[in-house]
Design a protein around this motif. Structure first.
Motif, PDB file in Angstrom:
ATOM      1  N   THR A   7      88.830  50.444 -18.220  1.00 63.86           N
ATOM      2  CA  THR A   7      88.012  51.260 -17.310  1.00 63.86           C
ATOM      3  C   THR A   7      88.674  51.456 -15.943  1.00 63.86           C
ATOM      4  N   LEU A   8      89.835  50.818 -15.733  1.00 64.17           N
ATOM      5  CA  LEU A   8      90.434  50.835 -14.398  1.00 64.17           C
ATOM      6  C   LEU A   8      90.824  52.245 -13.960  1.00 64.17           C
ATOM      7  N   THR A   9      91.437  52.998 -14.872  1.00 66.19           N
ATOM      8  CA  THR A   9      91.833  54.376 -14.531  1.00 66.19           C
ATOM      9  C   THR A   9      90.605  55.224 -14.228  1.00 66.19           C
ATOM     10  N   ARG A  10      89.560  55.058 -15.022  1.00 67.98           N
ATOM     11  CA  ARG A  10      88.326  55.834 -14.777  1.00 67.98           C
ATOM     12  C   ARG A  10      87.715  55.451 -13.440  1.00 67.98           C
ATOM     13  N   ARG A  11      87.787  54.160 -13.102  1.00 71.46           N
ATOM     14  CA  ARG A  11      87.229  53.730 -11.814  1.00 71.46           C
ATOM     15  C   ARG A  11      88.042  54.311 -10.651  1.00 71.46           C
ATOM     16  N   THR A  12      89.364  54.355 -10.811  1.00 71.76           N
ATOM     17  CA  THR A  12      90.202  54.960  -9.777  1.00 71.76           C
ATOM     18  C   THR A  12      89.834  56.426  -9.595  1.00 71.76           C
ATOM     19  N   LEU A  13      89.703  57.143 -10.714  1.00 78.03           N
ATOM     20  CA  LEU A  13      89.308  58.560 -10.638  1.00 78.03           C
ATOM     21  C   LEU A  13      87.935  58.722  -9.999  1.00 78.03           C
ATOM     22  N   HIS A  14      87.050  57.779 -10.275  1.00 81.01           N
ATOM     23  CA  HIS A  14      85.708  57.823  -9.683  1.00 81.01           C
ATOM     24  C   HIS A  14      85.795  57.744  -8.161  1.00 81.01           C
ATOM     25  N   TYR A  15      86.574  56.792  -7.658  1.00 80.30           N
ATOM     26  CA  TYR A  15      86.694  56.655  -6.202  1.00 80.30           C
ATOM     27  C   TYR A  15      87.385  57.867  -5.589  1.00 80.30           C
ATOM     28  N   TYR A  16      88.410  58.371  -6.275  1.00 80.87           N
ATOM     29  CA  TYR A  16      89.104  59.553  -5.764  1.00 80.87           C
ATOM     30  C   TYR A  16      88.190  60.783  -5.765  1.00 80.87           C
ATOM     31  N   TRP A  17      87.386  60.909  -6.808  1.00 75.64           N
ATOM     32  CA  TRP A  17      86.486  62.064  -6.871  1.00 75.64           C
ATOM     33  C   TRP A  17      85.411  61.976  -5.782  1.00 75.64           C
ATOM     34  N   LEU A  24      84.981  69.688  -1.289  1.00 79.13           N
ATOM     35  CA  LEU A  24      84.983  70.427  -2.548  1.00 79.13           C
ATOM     36  C   LEU A  24      85.508  71.847  -2.378  1.00 79.13           C
ATOM     37  N   GLY A  25      85.185  72.489  -1.245  1.00 75.53           N
ATOM     38  CA  GLY A  25      85.663  73.850  -1.005  1.00 75.53           C
ATOM     39  C   GLY A  25      87.179  73.927  -1.012  1.00 75.53           C
ATOM     40  N   LEU A  26      87.814  72.963  -0.329  1.00 70.60           N
ATOM     41  CA  LEU A  26      89.278  72.931  -0.307  1.00 70.60           C
ATOM     42  C   LEU A  26      89.846  72.699  -1.706  1.00 70.60           C
ATOM     43  N   PHE A  27      89.212  71.798  -2.460  1.00 71.94           N
ATOM     44  CA  PHE A  27      89.689  71.484  -3.810  1.00 71.94           C
ATOM     45  C   PHE A  27      89.610  72.712  -4.718  1.00 71.94           C
ATOM     46  N   ILE A  28      88.470  73.416  -4.672  1.00 74.94           N
ATOM     47  CA  ILE A  28      88.298  74.607  -5.513  1.00 74.94           C
ATOM     48  C   ILE A  28      89.300  75.689  -5.110  1.00 74.94           C
ATOM     49  N   ALA A  29      89.483  75.880  -3.801  1.00 72.25           N
ATOM     50  CA  ALA A  29      90.444  76.879  -3.327  1.00 72.25           C
ATOM     51  C   ALA A  29      91.857  76.518  -3.769  1.00 72.25           C
ATOM     52  N   MET A  30      92.187  75.230  -3.755  1.00 72.89           N
ATOM     53  CA  MET A  30      93.514  74.793  -4.185  1.00 72.89           C
ATOM     54  C   MET A  30      93.727  75.084  -5.672  1.00 72.89           C
ATOM     55  N   VAL A  31      92.719  74.776  -6.503  1.00 73.42           N
ATOM     56  CA  VAL A  31      92.827  75.023  -7.939  1.00 73.42           C
ATOM     57  C   VAL A  31      92.950  76.520  -8.217  1.00 73.42           C
ATOM     58  N   CYS A  32      92.095  77.318  -7.582  1.00 74.68           N
ATOM     59  CA  CYS A  32      92.106  78.768  -7.822  1.00 74.68           C
ATOM     60  C   CYS A  32      93.422  79.397  -7.363  1.00 74.68           C
ATOM     61  N   SER A  33      93.926  78.992  -6.217  1.00 72.07           N
ATOM     62  CA  SER A  33      95.187  79.560  -5.722  1.00 72.07           C
ATOM     63  C   SER A  33      96.356  79.143  -6.607  1.00 72.07           C
ATOM     64  N   TRP A  96      97.824  70.796   1.224  1.00 71.97           N
ATOM     65  CA  TRP A  96      98.176  69.961   2.379  1.00 71.97           C
ATOM     66  C   TRP A  96      96.918  69.520   3.124  1.00 71.97           C
ATOM     67  N   LYS A  97      96.023  70.474   3.366  1.00 74.71           N
ATOM     68  CA  LYS A  97      94.790  70.180   4.087  1.00 74.71           C
ATOM     69  C   LYS A  97      93.928  69.184   3.313  1.00 74.71           C
ATOM     70  N   LEU A  98      93.860  69.348   1.990  1.00 76.76           N
ATOM     71  CA  LEU A  98      93.065  68.444   1.149  1.00 76.76           C
ATOM     72  C   LEU A  98      93.621  67.029   1.208  1.00 76.76           C
ATOM     73  N   GLU A  99      94.938  66.886   1.112  1.00 75.45           N
ATOM     74  CA  GLU A  99      95.541  65.549   1.148  1.00 75.45           C
ATOM     75  C   GLU A  99      95.281  64.868   2.491  1.00 75.45           C
ATOM     76  N   ILE A 100      95.370  65.617   3.579  1.00 72.35           N
ATOM     77  CA  ILE A 100      95.118  65.036   4.905  1.00 72.35           C
ATOM     78  C   ILE A 100      93.671  64.561   5.017  1.00 72.35           C
ATOM     79  N   ALA A 101      92.739  65.428   4.602  1.00 73.82           N
ATOM     80  CA  ALA A 101      91.314  65.117   4.743  1.00 73.82           C
ATOM     81  C   ALA A 101      90.905  63.936   3.861  1.00 73.82           C
ATOM     82  N   VAL A 102      91.359  63.950   2.604  1.00 72.79           N
ATOM     83  CA  VAL A 102      90.960  62.886   1.672  1.00 72.79           C
ATOM     84  C   VAL A 102      91.654  61.564   2.027  1.00 72.79           C
ATOM     85  N   SER A 103      92.899  61.629   2.498  1.00 76.90           N
ATOM     86  CA  SER A 103      93.589  60.396   2.907  1.00 76.90           C
ATOM     87  C   SER A 103      92.812  59.689   4.007  1.00 76.90           C
TER      88      SER A 103
END
Length: 595
Positions: A7-17, A24-33, A96-103
């Motif tokens: 479950t460790l990988t799923r837990r990591t993804l949980h915290y990251y999510w 979420l807006g930045l994430f969706i824009a990143m995926v769409c672009s 870039w913006k997403l990584e800065i904000a989430v970090s």
């Protein structure tokens, strides 16, 4: 070999999510672009070129008819490239913006988890390892997002675009290609699971190496004074060799996966070569479609090759994040109750009622207190003495809720400390330990730590009362002198007086002194004792001491033995009683000598 928690990988993804969801807006824009960039430039351009090739192969076009015939294709290509480049730049910005904000959020999350954990948690871990795990946890998120953005989203859109464009034209070819890609993906995934375990083990070895380095550097004075450089180097070398061994296993597994997947890629390109060579003759495939088949297959094969490096980065990311994920999953041994209220101290009365406390080390349970009772009246100064292991320091840590009791109550002015917030509790208790806790900051900042809004005059007055002003003013930079890590630039007596000045300035109604003078020379002890006498005035004070001269003048002395009160009373009364305290006093003062 240690088994990976499934479950460790799923837990990591949980915290990251959890952190990503805040943006979420930045994430969706990143995926769409990312999708738009790939679809337009990687697949839009070849598609338009295939239409031009088919038009050219349909028959010659007169020179004066070129723009008339081909202008729709030219306009479409310009539009595709314009939108594709815009998507590319939008992708750069949002990623870039997403990584800065989430970090920022992840750093805050890790800091909160570490700072709110109990002292038991921290005593069982290397500080350097926790710092290393936090850094890796933050960096792993960037690796994860970049891996999603570059190898995996393009691969997904490649499969979709190949099916949409080529399936109606060459269904047999697409069916064979997809079957081979499924085999490719299946083998990559199976090997990924194995390498994930190896990456977690490699990350664990790296954390141990960081911990060994931190432990040795932190205690460098002990290493040098005992001439143990070779011993510490041997410990470090052992941890370093473990890192090399783990990394080597990870490398060999990754190379094996690369060789296998490269063979599959070779088969795919061999198949497309055969189809292109005979496609027109066997199936009547147009030249434009043949161009698309080669271009798209070459692109998708290259992108599947990138999956190898992508999975390697993914493995490393989850392996690096595993340590901090485990820490985040760790339950808080000391936590505020849901309805916890701030502690309000008006008098400073402390009551220990039917206290039960034990700790476990492995399967061994050690009982420290069993139905322990003691009351300290407001403004009373009491000393806690007794042999090592009697429970003196443990009692003060339970009052501060650095650990939680199993049964009973600890009351401050009638309020159960377990039902109050930890911060409000500790802000009412000034704690001065044996080793002064100083930050690598200025002396002024260290003194003002308990009262950040203190004026410079208040800081100076606290230093004066703590007998610290004289030596501080002699320093080249005075109050702006940086003390060094843990105050290493100052002597023990100087550090202790700064800690007392901090307690003076905090002005808490309750004071806890835990062996505050035991490691000082006579002159430093005299200055510190004088400062402590002023500090204790008008406060409820608990003084833990092995040196009985420290507590002889207090209102009351409590002798602890095996977690119980053996004697309780003023110094003179206990001396006259001729019990354990009198024996200890005689041993320390030379009041009598054994024949």
């Amino acid at each position: 070999m240690a088994q990976t928690d499934p479950t460790l990988t799923r837990r990591t993804l949980h915290y990251y999510w959890q952190a990503t969801r805040n943006h979420l807006g930045l994430f969706i824009a990143m995926v769409c672009s990312t999708i738009g960039f790939g679809v337009l430039l990687t697949y839009g351009n070849p598609f338009m070129m295939s239409l031009i090739v088919d038009r050219v192969s349909a028959g010659p076009v007169a020179a004066d008819q070129v723009f008339q015939v081909f202008w729709p294709y030219i306009v479409a290509l310009i539009a595709i490239n314009l939108l594709g480049q815009a998507s590319s730049k939008l992708q750069d910005y949002t990623l870039w913006k997403l990584e800065i904000a989430v970090s920022y959020d992840l750093a805050t999350q890790a800091f909160d988890a570490l700072s709110n954990q109990s002292m038991t948690f921290h005593s069982n871990r290397f500080g350097g390892t926790l710092v290393s795990q936090t850094t890796k946890y933050m960096n792993a998120y960037s690796q994860l997002v970049e891996t999603l953005t570059f190898p995996f989203l393009p691969v997904l859109e490649s499969v979709v675009m190949v099916c949409i464009i080529l399936l109606p034209r060459v269904p047999v070819y697409v069916a064979i290609l997809m079957a081979m890609l499924v085999v490719y993906a299946f083998i990559s995934y199976r090997m990924y699971k194995r390498i994930l375990r190896l990456n977690e083990q490699a990350a664990g070895a790296q954390n141990n190496l960081s911990g060994e380095l931190s432990d040795s550097v932190t205690n460098i004075l002990a290493v040098k004074t005992y001439g143990r450089e070779d011993y510490e180097r041997a410990l470090f070398d052992q941890a370093n060799r473990e890192v090399v061994a783990r990394d080597s296993k990870r490398m060999m597994a990754s190379l094996a996966r690369g060789v296998i997947t490269a063979c599959i890629a070779l088969c795919i390109m061999s198949m497309v070569t055969v189809f292109i060579a005979g496609g027109n003759a066997w199936f009547g495939i147009t030249p434009g479609t043949l161009v698309l088949m080669f271009t798209y297959t070459y692109t998708i094969t290259n992108q599947f090759n990138f999956i190898n490096s992508g999975l390697q980065r993914l493995n490393r990311a989850f392996g690096d994040a595993a340590g901090m994920t485990t820490v985040l999953d760790e339950p808080r041994l000391v936590a505020d109750a849901e309805d916890a209220q701030p502690l309000v101290v008006t008098e400073g009365r402390i009551e220990f009622k039917d206290l039960d406390f034990w700790y476990t080390d492995g399967d061994v349970k050690t009982q420290v207190f069993d139905k322990f009772n003691m009351t300290i009246e407001p403004g009373e100064r009491i000393g806690l003495v007794g042999m090592s292991g009697a429970g003196k320091s443990t009692l003060t840590k339970l009052l501060l809720r650095l650990s939680d009791i199993q049964e009973g109550e600890i009351l401050v002015d009638g309020q159960n400390v377990a039902e109050t917030t930890q911060q409000s509790l500790r802000r009412q208790i000034a704690y001065v330990p044996q080793e002064a806790l100083l930050f690598h900051r200025t002396i002024a900042e260290n003194i003002a730590y308990g009262k950040p809004d203190a004026t410079m005059e208040e800081i100076r007055e606290a230093a004066r009362q703590a007998n610290a002003l004289e030596f501080i003013e002699k320093l080249p930079e005075g109050f702006e002198t940086v003390t060094g890590e843990r105050g290493i630039k100052l002597s023990g007596g100087q550090r202790q007086r700064i800690a007392i000045a901090r307690a003076m300035l905090a002005d808490c109604p309750i004071l806890v002194l835990d062996e505050a003078t035991s490691a000082l020379d006579s002159e430093s002890e005299r200055l510190v004792q004088d400062a402590l006498a002023r500090l204790m005035a008008g406060r409820t004070a608990i003084v833990v001491a092995h040196r009985l001269s420290t507590v002889a003048s207090l209102d009351r002395i409590v002798v602890l033995r095996d977690g119980k009160i053996a004697e309780d009373g003023p110094h003179e009364e206990l001396i006259q009683a001729g019990g354990e305290y009198a024996y200890l006093w005689g041993r320390q003062t030379g009041a009598y000598l054994e024949s």
